[in-house]
Scaffold this motif. Structure first.
Motif, short mmCIF file in Angstrom:
data_model
loop_
_atom_site.label_atom_id
_atom_site.label_comp_id
_atom_site.label_asym_id
_atom_site.label_seq_id
_atom_site.Cartn_x
_atom_site.Cartn_y
_atom_site.Cartn_z
N SER A 1 -5.07 6.73 7.77
CA SER A 1 -6.07 7.54 8.48
C SER A 1 -6.50 6.93 9.81
CB SER A 1 -7.30 7.74 7.59
OG SER A 1 -7.88 6.49 7.28
N THR A 2 -6.21 5.65 10.03
CA THR A 2 -6.62 5.01 11.29
C THR A 2 -5.52 4.99 12.35
OG1 THR A 2 -5.98 2.79 10.57
CG2 THR A 2 -8.23 3.51 10.03
N VAL A 3 -4.36 5.53 12.03
CA VAL A 3 -3.25 5.52 13.00
C VAL A 3 -3.53 6.55 14.09
CG1 VAL A 3 -0.78 5.95 13.32
CG2 VAL A 3 -1.58 4.77 11.26
N PRO A 4 -3.60 6.12 15.35
CA PRO A 4 -3.86 7.06 16.45
C PRO A 4 -2.71 8.07 16.60
CG PRO A 4 -4.13 4.77 17.18
CD PRO A 4 -3.52 4.73 15.82
N ALA A 5 -3.05 9.24 17.05
CA ALA A 5 -2.05 10.31 17.23
C ALA A 5 -0.92 9.86 18.15
CB ALA A 5 -2.72 11.57 17.78
N ALA B 1 3.29 8.16 10.47
CA ALA B 1 1.97 7.55 10.33
C ALA B 1 1.98 6.48 9.25
CB ALA B 1 0.92 8.62 10.01
N ALA B 2 2.67 6.74 8.15
CA ALA B 2 2.74 5.76 7.06
C ALA B 2 3.51 4.51 7.49
CB ALA B 2 3.39 6.40 5.83
N VAL B 3 4.56 4.68 8.28
CA VAL B 3 5.33 3.53 8.76
C VAL B 3 4.46 2.68 9.69
CG1 VAL B 3 7.27 2.81 10.22
CG2 VAL B 3 7.61 4.58 8.48
N VAL B 4 3.78 3.31 10.64
CA VAL B 4 2.91 2.57 11.56
C VAL B 4 1.81 1.85 10.78
CG1 VAL B 4 1.23 2.78 13.44
CG2 VAL B 4 3.38 4.05 13.54
N ALA B 5 1.20 2.54 9.83
CA ALA B 5 0.14 1.93 9.03
C ALA B 5 0.67 0.72 8.26
CB ALA B 5 -0.44 2.96 8.07
N ALA B 6 1.86 0.83 7.70
CA ALA B 6 2.45 -0.29 6.96
C ALA B 6 2.76 -1.45 7.89
CB ALA B 6 3.72 0.17 6.24
N GLN B 7 3.24 -1.16 9.08
CA GLN B 7 3.56 -2.22 10.04
C GLN B 7 2.31 -2.97 10.47
OE1 GLN B 7 5.62 0.08 13.04
NE2 GLN B 7 7.62 -0.53 12.25
N GLU B 8 1.22 -2.24 10.63
CA GLU B 8 -0.01 -2.84 11.13
C GLU B 8 -0.96 -3.28 10.02
OE1 GLU B 8 -1.63 -0.14 14.02
OE2 GLU B 8 0.16 -0.28 15.27
N GLY B 9 -0.65 -2.90 8.77
CA GLY B 9 -1.51 -3.26 7.66
C GLY B 9 -2.83 -2.52 7.66
#
Length: 109
Positions: A61-65, A49-57
């Motif tokens: 908490s907003t990263v979909p399951a 989740a942290a990697v996806v969040a970092a990639q998308e900025g």
């Protein structure tokens, strides 16, 4: 920048070509930077989740399951095996958590 620190942390006994290969992938660099910043074991799904969040900025908490699960699968199949094989990270299968390997953990394990 954490990525630069992660680069110096994994450089230890590894040949420069191996370090370059490990850091050639954006996802792997982000995961290493996150692990370094946390300085403690991180559950793989939380790392994903942290990697996806970092990639998308975006906030974690907003990263979909579905994206979290897809990234966790990518970490398990593509990135963690390479990082474990080179002793850059330790994986605790009981906790499902990963952490950067330090000189202290190398002496203990």
């Amino acid at each position: 920048m954490a990525t630069q620190n992660a680069e110096s942390d994994i450089g230890g006994d590894l040949p420069p070509a191996v370090v370059e290969d490990l850091l050639s992938d954006d996802t792997r660099r982000r995961a290493l930077a996150i692990l370094e910043a946390r300085d403690e074991p991180v559950v793989v799904e939380d790392l994903a989740a942290a990697v996806v969040a970092a990639q998308e900025g975006d906030p974690v908490s907003t990263v979909p399951a579905s994206e979290r699960e897809a990234m966790a699968e990518e970490l398990f199949t593509d990135h963690l095996p390479k990082l474990m094989a080179t002793d850059v990270v330790d994986y605790d299968s009981m906790l499902g958590a990963v952490e950067l390997r330090t000189d202290d953990s190398a002496r203990q394990g």
